[in-house]
Design a protein around this motif. Structure first.
Motif, PDB file in Angstrom:
ATOM      1  N   VAL A   1       9.650  17.806 -10.780  1.00  9.38           N
ATOM      2  CA  VAL A   1      10.482  18.987 -10.583  1.00  9.38           C
ATOM      3  C   VAL A   1       9.638  20.248 -10.798  1.00  9.38           C
ATOM      4  O   VAL A   1       8.894  20.335 -11.769  1.00  9.38           O
TER       5      VAL A   1
ATOM      6  N   ILE B   1      17.171  17.591  -5.044  1.00 10.78           N
ATOM      7  CA  ILE B   1      15.798  17.482  -5.533  1.00 10.78           C
ATOM      8  C   ILE B   1      15.419  16.030  -5.770  1.00 10.78           C
ATOM      9  O   ILE B   1      14.303  15.604  -5.454  1.00 10.78           O
TER      10      ILE B   1
ATOM     11  N   ARG C   1      16.697  14.397 -13.276  1.00 15.78           N
ATOM     12  CA  ARG C   1      18.039  14.871 -12.949  1.00 15.78           C
ATOM     13  C   ARG C   1      18.516  15.883 -13.993  1.00 15.78           C
ATOM     14  O   ARG C   1      19.024  16.948 -13.667  1.00 15.78           O
TER      15      ARG C   1
ATOM     16  N   ILE D   1      10.026  23.713 -11.859  1.00 14.54           N
ATOM     17  CA  ILE D   1      11.057  24.494 -12.528  1.00 14.54           C
ATOM     18  C   ILE D   1      11.087  25.951 -12.049  1.00 14.54           C
ATOM     19  O   ILE D   1      12.113  26.598 -12.027  1.00 14.54           O
TER      20      ILE D   1
ATOM     21  N   GLU E   1      12.536  26.003  -7.915  1.00  7.67           N
ATOM     22  CA  GLU E   1      13.624  25.125  -7.499  1.00  7.67           C
ATOM     23  C   GLU E   1      13.181  24.213  -6.366  1.00  7.67           C
ATOM     24  O   GLU E   1      13.754  24.198  -5.280  1.00  7.67           O
TER      25      GLU E   1
ATOM     26  N   PHE F   1      19.743  23.670 -10.879  1.00  4.21           N
ATOM     27  CA  PHE F   1      19.359  23.282  -9.514  1.00  4.21           C
ATOM     28  C   PHE F   1      20.330  22.239  -8.976  1.00  4.21           C
ATOM     29  O   PHE F   1      21.074  21.619  -9.729  1.00  4.21           O
TER      30      PHE F   1
ATOM     31  N   SER G   1      20.678  18.900  -8.249  1.00  2.00           N
ATOM     32  CA  SER G   1      19.851  17.770  -8.679  1.00  2.00           C
ATOM     33  C   SER G   1      19.801  16.667  -7.620  1.00  2.00           C
ATOM     34  O   SER G   1      18.760  16.041  -7.428  1.00  2.00           O
TER      35      SER G   1
ATOM     36  N   CYS H   1      16.793  19.212 -13.732  1.00  2.13           N
ATOM     37  CA  CYS H   1      17.386  20.023 -12.661  1.00  2.13           C
ATOM     38  C   CYS H   1      18.728  20.599 -13.093  1.00  2.13           C
ATOM     39  O   CYS H   1      18.978  21.798 -12.930  1.00  2.13           O
ATOM     40  N   ASP H   2      19.574  19.743 -13.643  1.00  2.00           N
ATOM     41  CA  ASP H   2      20.902  20.203 -14.056  1.00  2.00           C
ATOM     42  C   ASP H   2      20.783  21.364 -15.037  1.00  2.00           C
ATOM     43  O   ASP H   2      21.508  22.349 -14.933  1.00  2.00           O
TER      44      ASP H   2
END
Ligand code: ADP
Ligand code: MG
Length: 567
Positions: free
Chosen positions: A503, A486, A473, A505, A508, A481, A483, A476-477
């Protein structure tokens, strides 16, 4: 310290039954005072909650640095020294945390740094999230010991599971091992300032570690910084290298290259004034003074002659080598360098053999070192003394080039992380996929297991499972993205048995990070999990803090200088 203070307060100032007495009216309750006035004590559930909140504040400081898209922090110390870093341990060290419970997080970041070298941000974030997930249980009045048992159980299950699923590439295959190591190094550096050059540096780091012997001692990789040039001009020297030290006239006449030279390593001052400085001499007349001067010359020349006769070509000393000595060596085609930093001298000794001498009385081949090639070379604006082909120990030096000082410092820290990871991976070659893949898989595993357990532990283990999702998470944050989106995809993929989905990167999206070569040694994850869980348990088990105002003032307690700073 606290307990003695408590009792002193109790004996001298207060009686156990307090200041009040029960009068006929019975209005005044007897008051029990055990602590000296001014002592703060807080306890119970609210204490645990407040400790958890303090830890949360620390975690918020480092949260945004996680991962390849993490931001860096610029920290300014009291003296105005600025440091830019992405490394969790470095940031935590510089934060100067005063909250006693939150200090635990600083400690686990430091221990992760010392133990495995990478994963320092992850460990802090994990601990913070464990605590956050446990907070509702504390608030609801679940006993700390039950929570602690649950956390321990979940950690144990997770560690077992990592060991089960970690991938072990074949170690005897040189090419495959090298690839594995390079990928681990690249992942470690992917989140740093130097991620653009990570291919260049991951090769260099692996080369450097490959040059070491079986035990892979970290201190045999020297890292030097020379301002100027581009980052890609950084070079790896297969041997010892250090900056040319201060030198006197006559130095330029000395040869700057030798093949198979004998090397004398000294802890002796080769300067004229040396003898006079050590004693007080009272003189009556000029002849006596002349004698003293002559004696000094004789003593010095005696030392120099012994060095010359021993056949040593390169003379290094920790202490200064003066102008007379420099000229003497120059006349005899010898090379000398004084004021060599101790760690460099030691590394030269380990690499080239010989010993560091405090006297020149017994100069034999057994105490002299040697190497295949010695050279003094210009690198950027500095001259370097370089010893290659060292017979005794395998060693190497990385000379970092680059613009700003802070940039090079961060490069050094990033290389350090990568070197630690490569060492770890070489010793213990199991890897897992990074980018949140392993955390998602663990989370799924714990959730599955929790369903088979009855009682409160079920809730606790599934809370830990939820906590593990913080890593993907946060990745992503930090990358900007969505989160939730995802994470939903990741949960679905993992439920379908796609073990290494993490993830992505770059796009996305989610991707198989094992295939994408985002690899991390399983040890990093195991250590991070255990440390985070230990910190969580520690903070949950503290239900009372007693702070004596006096202990913050006055001289620091003996034996622990500076342990407590007044604030
Ligand atoms: P730490 O100090 O914990 O090592 P980092 O800032 O180095 O913190 O971030 C490490 C995290 O970034 C790990 O979870 C790792 O799996 C993840 N990561 C590194 N490289 C990539 C990548 N190329 N794609 C996705 N995740 C990555
Ligand atoms: Mg890292």
């Amino acid at each position: 310290m606290n307990s003695s203070t408590i009792f002193r307060g109790f004996h001298h100032q207060y009686s156990l039954f307090g200041t009040g007495t029960i009068t006929a009216k019975g209005a005044m309750q007897p008051q029990i005072i055990l602590l000296k006035e001014g002592t703060e004590a807080s306890q119970g559930r609210s204490q645990i909650i407040s400790n958890i909140n303090a830890c949360q504040a620390i975690v918020d400081c480092v949260r945004t640095t996680l991962g390849p898209r993490g931001m860096d922090k610029l920290m300014v110390e009291a003296q105005g020294k600025a440091t830019i870093s992405n490394d969790g341990a470095t940031i935590m060290k510089l934060l100067d945390v005063v909250h006693p419970a939150a200090k635990t997080l600083v400690d686990i970041a430091k221990s992760q740094d010392a133990e495995v070298g990478d994963g320092t941000t992850s460990v802090v974030i994990l601990a913070g999230e464990f605590l956050k997930q446990m907070k509702p249980f504390v608030e609801e009045g679940v006993h700390s010991q039950i929570i602690i048992r649950g956390v321990r159980k979940a950690t144990q299950l997770a560690v077992q599971f990592i060991n089960e699923i970690a991938v072990k590439p074949k170690k005897d295959d040189e090419v495959e091992l090298r690839q594995l190591l390079e990928k681990c190094a690249a992942t470690a550096m992917g989140s740093k300032l130097i991620n653009q050059q990570k291919d260049f540096f991951s090769k260099m780091v692996v080369d450097a570690v490959m040059m070491l012997d079986e035990l892979l001692p970290l201190n045999m990789i020297g890292i030097k910084k020379v301002p100027g040039g581009a980052l890609e001009d950084t070079l790896l020297v297969a041997g010892v290298a250090f900056k040319k030290t201060f030198s006197y006239a006559g130095f330029e006449m000395q040869p700057k290259q030798y093949t198979d030279p004998k090397i004398a390593l000294l802890n002796i001052e080769l300067e004229l004034k040396a003898e006079r400085d050590n004693a007080e001499v009272r003189l009556e007349n000029v002849e006596e003074y002349q004698k003293v001067v002559d004696a000094e010359w004789t003593i010095l020349y005696d030392k120099l002659e012994k060095l010359h006769l021993s056949g040593a070509k390169v003379v290094l000393s920790k202490l200064p080598i003066g102008d007379v000595a420099t000229q003497y060596f120059a006349d005899r085609d010898m090379f000398c360098a004084g004021r060599v930093p101790e760690e460099d001298l030691k590394r030269t000794m380990k690499a080239c053999g010989g010993s560091i001498l405090t006297t020149v009385a017994d100069l034999g081949d057994s105490v002299l070192g040697t190497c295949q090639h010695f050279e003094e070379k210009q690198i950027g604006g500095d001259r370097f003394n370089i010893f290659t082909g060292c017979p005794q120990a395998k060693t190497c030096t990385i000379i970092i080039r680059g613009g700003a000082e802070q940039f090079m410092e961060e490069t050094e820290r990033s290389l350090h992380d990568a070197i630690m990871i490569v060492r770890r991976a070489k010793k213990n070659d199991a890897v897992v996929a990074g980018g949140g893949a392993i955390e998602m898989e663990l989370s799924k595993h714990l959730r599955d297991v929790s369903r088979t357990i009855a009682g409160k532990e079920q809730m606790l283990i599934s809370a830990i499972a939820r906590a593990l999702e913080i890593i993907p998470r946060q990745l992503c944050d930090n990358a900007g993205f969505d989160s939730t989106n995802i994470l939903n995809k990741l949960r679905q993929k993992h439920a379908q048995g796609n073990r290494w989905m993490g993830v992505d990167i770059l796009n996305e999206d989610v991707a198989d990070n094992m295939e994408k070569c985002v690899w991390e040694p399983s040890l990093v994850k195991i250590n991070a999990l255990s440390a985070a869980s230990e910190a969580t348990c520690l903070i949950l088990s503290v239900d009372e803090t007693i702070k004596n105002p006096k202990s913050g003032e006055g001289p620091a307690p003996q034996g622990r200088p500076g342990a407590r700073r007044p604030f």
